[in-house]
Design an enzyme around this catalytic site. Structure first.
Site, short mmCIF file in Angstrom:
data_model
loop_
_atom_site.label_atom_id
_atom_site.label_comp_id
_atom_site.label_asym_id
_atom_site.label_seq_id
_atom_site.Cartn_x
_atom_site.Cartn_y
_atom_site.Cartn_z
CE LYS A 211 -4.25 0.96 2.29
NZ LYS A 211 -4.97 0.93 3.55
C1 E4P Z 1 -8.00 1.01 4.35
O1 E4P Z 1 -7.65 0.71 3.10
C2 E4P Z 1 -8.15 2.58 4.77
O2 E4P Z 1 -6.93 2.49 5.26
C3 E4P Z 1 -9.14 2.55 5.66
O3 E4P Z 1 -10.46 2.16 5.08
C4 E4P Z 1 -9.36 3.74 6.36
O4 E4P Z 1 -10.45 3.81 7.03
P1 E4P Z 1 -10.96 5.29 8.11
O5 E4P Z 1 -11.12 6.37 7.24
O6 E4P Z 1 -12.04 4.63 8.72
O7 E4P Z 1 -9.86 5.10 8.74
#
Ligand code: E4P
Length: 277
Positions: free
Chosen positions: A97
């Protein structure tokens, strides 16, 4: 649409796997911190390296995203290569990522370092999930650089629209996909009126431009968003465990079950080998 779990908690991952509908997992540094702290608060010792390996083995055959943490080209690239080299051999399911733009302040000059890293990783056949996407332009750029997944943050764009308009809200509150009307205006961020519309616009563009990258709707906060991002064209939604567990819930389903179980005639119970009466 594929269902991913947005969690680094192995108990949640096991729970979601047991439902038989899980297609993958996404983590981020905050989710790993949460999982580690939860274990520690229960007095459990945690070795993060073996914990990550366990998570990857549990998800064999399903992509698991692990995120880099730096904010410059050289270090992000080196972390991405380390993540892939160290962990992809465990179950061959690692996606790295990478933020679309790693800048931690708006004046920084290396806005394109995320894109440069994605390009380099895709040349090396390391699959990338490009994260922290808030505009269709960012998604287009990430796809162009070779990201396999692009992750627009649905809930956080809704948060941002409400924050800038000083509207009080709870993170799980529903935000209208058609936008929040304020007098004659609809709140918007450079034309984007909600997280769901962000997904829809990216989906339209990817369709017209014949782009192969998958749209991974992230930052999902409630069950209605799951339906809406599916309709808007998301290929994948990554969903927190507490939201995933609620998707099957409806008051009339419960009422219906109560009525049906009361009405069962003994002969039918015998015929189908039911055990509960
Ligand atoms: C996933 O890939 C993201 O990091 C995550 O969905 C972020 O979610 P949040 O905005 O609820 O922290």
């Amino acid at each position: 649409m594929k269902f991913f779990l947005d969690s680094a908690d192995t108990n949640e991952i096991k729970g979601a796997l047991s439902f038989g509908i899980l297609d993958g997992v996404t983590t981020n540094p905050s989710l790993i911190k949460e999982a580690v702290e939860r274990k520690k608060s229960k007095g459990e010792r945690i070795n993060l390296d073996s914990y990550i390996r366990q998570m990857l083995k549990l998800c064999k055959g399903k992509p698991v995203s692990l995120e880099v943490v730096s904010s410059d080209y050289k270090n992000m690239l080196s972390e991405a290569e380390t993540i892939f080299k160290k962990y992809n051999k465990v179950a061959k399911n690692v996606y790295v990522k990478v933020p679309v733009n790693p800048c931690t302040d708006l004046k920084c000059t290396n806005q394109m370092d995320g894109i440069r890293v994605i390009r380099k990783l895709s040349e090396k056949n390391i699959p990338v999930n490009c994260t922290l996407i808030f505009t269709p332009e960012q998604a287009l750029l990430a796809a162009k650089a070779g990201a396999k997944f692009v992750s627009p943050f649905v809930g956080r764009i809704d948060d941002y629209l409400r924050e800038t308009a000083h509207i009080k809200f709870d993170k799980s509150d529903y935000f209208p996909r058609e936008g929040w009307k304020k007098g004659k205006w609809v709140l918007n961020d450079n034309g984007i009126v909600s997280g769901v519309e962000l997904i829809k616009e990216i989906s339209v563009i990817f369709g017209k431009q014949k782009i192969k990258s998958k749209i991974l709707a992230a930052s999902i906060r409630n069950t209605r968003q799951v339906r809406e991002v599916a309709e808007a064209g998301a290929d994948i939604a990554t969903i927190p465990f507490k939201v995933l567990g609620k998707i099957a819930e409806h008051v009339k389903t419960v009422e219906g079950m109560n009525k049906f179980t009361k009405d069962v005639v003994p002969e039918y119970v015998k015929l189908i080998g039911a055990k509960h009466r």
